[in-house]
Design an enzyme around this catalytic site. Structure first.
Site, PDB file in Angstrom:
ATOM      1  N   LYS A   1       0.978  -1.312   0.052  1.00 21.52           N
ATOM      2  CA  LYS A   1       0.159  -0.043   0.082  1.00 21.52           C
ATOM      3  C   LYS A   1       0.909   1.380   0.039  1.00 21.52           C
ATOM      4  CE  LYS A   1      -3.807  -2.727   0.777  1.00 21.52           C
ATOM      5  NZ  LYS A   1      -3.221  -3.914   0.972  1.00 21.52           N
TER       6      LYS A   1
ATOM      7  N   LYS B   1      -8.554   1.426   4.239  1.00 21.54           N
ATOM      8  CA  LYS B   1      -7.789  -0.013   4.275  1.00 21.54           C
ATOM      9  C   LYS B   1      -6.777   0.182   5.030  1.00 21.54           C
ATOM     10  CE  LYS B   1      -5.954   1.259  -0.373  1.00 21.54           C
ATOM     11  NZ  LYS B   1      -5.688   0.583  -1.765  1.00 21.54           N
TER      12      LYS B   1
ATOM     13  N   ARG C   1      -4.858  -4.750 -13.089  1.00 22.36           N
ATOM     14  CA  ARG C   1      -3.516  -5.420 -12.689  1.00 22.36           C
ATOM     15  C   ARG C   1      -2.735  -5.585 -13.845  1.00 22.36           C
ATOM     16  NH1 ARG C   1      -1.743  -8.911  -8.907  1.00 22.36           N
ATOM     17  NH2 ARG C   1      -2.510  -7.342  -7.586  1.00 22.36           N
TER      18      ARG C   1
ATOM     19  N   ARG D   1     -10.071  -6.394 -13.029  1.00 30.63           N
ATOM     20  CA  ARG D   1     -10.897  -6.889 -12.043  1.00 30.63           C
ATOM     21  C   ARG D   1     -12.047  -6.198 -11.713  1.00 30.63           C
ATOM     22  NH1 ARG D   1      -5.948  -7.367  -8.633  1.00 30.63           N
ATOM     23  NH2 ARG D   1      -5.762  -5.339  -9.187  1.00 30.63           N
TER      24      ARG D   1
ATOM     25  N   ARG E   1     -15.197  -3.507  -4.564  1.00 27.39           N
ATOM     26  CA  ARG E   1     -13.819  -3.986  -4.580  1.00 27.39           C
ATOM     27  C   ARG E   1     -14.057  -4.948  -5.828  1.00 27.39           C
ATOM     28  NH1 ARG E   1     -13.964  -7.183   0.893  1.00 27.39           N
ATOM     29  NH2 ARG E   1     -16.052  -7.532   0.107  1.00 27.39           N
TER      30      ARG E   1
ATOM     31  N   ASP F   1      -1.260  -1.915  -9.231  1.00 30.04           N
ATOM     32  CA  ASP F   1      -2.761  -1.892  -9.445  1.00 30.04           C
ATOM     33  C   ASP F   1      -3.220  -0.347  -9.914  1.00 30.04           C
ATOM     34  OD1 ASP F   1      -3.079  -4.487  -8.598  1.00 30.04           O
ATOM     35  OD2 ASP F   1      -3.811  -4.182  -6.687  1.00 30.04           O
TER      36      ASP F   1
ATOM     37  N   GLU G   1      -1.807   0.488  -5.891  1.00 24.02           N
ATOM     38  CA  GLU G   1      -1.009  -0.217  -4.884  1.00 24.02           C
ATOM     39  C   GLU G   1       0.214  -0.735  -5.907  1.00 24.02           C
ATOM     40  OE1 GLU G   1      -2.704  -3.863  -2.950  1.00 24.02           O
ATOM     41  OE2 GLU G   1      -4.329  -2.492  -2.232  1.00 24.02           O
TER      42      GLU G   1
ATOM     43  N   ASN H   1       2.219  -4.415  -5.750  1.00 31.09           N
ATOM     44  CA  ASN H   1       2.397  -5.460  -5.297  1.00 31.09           C
ATOM     45  C   ASN H   1       3.919  -6.439  -5.566  1.00 31.09           C
ATOM     46  OD1 ASN H   1      -0.649  -6.484  -4.334  1.00 31.09           O
ATOM     47  ND2 ASN H   1      -0.759  -5.137  -6.235  1.00 31.09           N
TER      48      ASN H   1
END
Length: 319
Positions: free
Chosen positions: A124, A159, A209, A224, A232, A272, A280, A282
């Site tokens: 994050k 979050k 992604r 997504r 979400r 993301d 984000e 990852n």
């Protein structure tokens, strides 16, 4: 070439969609020899970082996808590369494994992703390095500051910094009667740090992604898309995965961020992006290989294998 993969228990992996399995299949198809281990099987002794590993053969059968041999002890430097693919949670045991892998790296092992870089890039918080691509964001644990942020932006996502798979993500509007209890629960009355971001309406088109391999973006993103009534997009909470070509903005973000992350040893990264904003970074065990390949025919795992082999050969020449 020989590769050791640090994984979750093999029986827990879903081969039909697992990125780590697709990586191993691609490497084996090129003649590589594979070994598997879990983080609990790493250890240091006699000035060497070692592990209990098992020879691994993968198949194309998603139901009966692996065979393992007898366990043996080997130093991590004996492999051409060690690929860290342990899923979060990023708890203290995960941190300890990065210390062991960093010791192996100092002994001469090639570890992907680089353990120090994984440890230093909270998935994050990493967006704070690239604020030119982020939506208005606050990272704080003071409930008053979080409440003021909601007052300012009126529609906000809250979050925890250690979450994954969409867990404990809340959308909070200025008039939400539960806003204070949500803040108190997430921030634990000021004891836990929380990320707040202005809500991005483009989430209806998907949380994209973008896969980076050695700093270069795969030309397609896995969008997504949230199911009805959800904000979400995570597949783990029912989002639908639809692959799309990268937009000009996606490429701008990826081509700016990618080389900087690769220079720090982050070989496989999942960015993301929602709308035009990076949300984000990852770095632990990014996914998306299988979905992108199935929907486009672009061989993401093959691209990964090519890049890994090129890196190994480059290291050999440099010795």
């Amino acid at each position: 070439m020989e590769f050791a993969f640090i994984l979750d228990p093999l029986d827990a992996l879903k081969a039909y969609k697992d990125t780590s399995v697709s990586m191993m299949r691609a490497l084996q198809s090129r003649g590589a020899t594979l070994f598997a281990l879990e983080t609990a099987e790493l250890f240091w002794t006699a000035a060497a970082t070692q592990a209990k590993v098992r020879p691994l053969t993968v198949t194309d059968d998603d139901h009966d996808w692996y065979r393992v041999g007898e366990a043996l002890i080997r130093p991590l430097t004996s492999f051409d590369a060690v690929v860290m693919r342990k899923d979060p949670p990023f708890d203290m045991e995960y941190v300890y494994s990065t210390y062991l892998l960093e010791a192996a790296e100092e002994e001469g092992a090639l570890v992907l992703n680089r353990p120090r870089a994984v440890r230093d890039h909270n998935e994050k918080m990493a967006i704070t390095r690239f604020s030119e691509f982020t939506v208005p964001t606050l990272v704080a644990r003071d409930p008053g500051m979080l409440g003021a942020f909601i007052d300012q932006y009126k529609d906000v996502i809250l979050k925890p910094l250690d979450g994954m798979g969409g867990a404990s993500i809340f959308r909070v509007r200025i008039d939400d009667p539960n806003r204070n209890v949500i803040i108190e629960t997430l921030a634990k009355y000021g004891a836990q740090t929380v990320m707040a971001q202005r809500f991005i309406p483009e989430i209806v088109d998907g949380d994209k992604r973008i896969v980076l391999i050695d700093g270069k973006p795969v030309p397609h993103a896995l969008a997504r898309i949230p199911k009805p009534g959800e904000t979400r997009g995570n597949l783990a909470v029912g989002g639908k995965g639809v692959v799309r070509p990268l937009t000009a903005r996606d490429r701008e973000i990826a081509e700016s961020v990618g080389p900087k992350l690769a220079a720090e040893g982050l070989f496989v990264v999942g960015l993301d992006v929602i709308g035009d904003f990076l949300t984000e970074v990852n770095v632990t065990s990014p996914t998306g290989f299988v979905e992108i390949t199935k929907q486009t025919g672009f061989d993401v795992a093959g691209t990964f294998a090519d890049a890994v082999e090129a890196l190994v050969r480059s290291r050999r020449r440099a010795r």
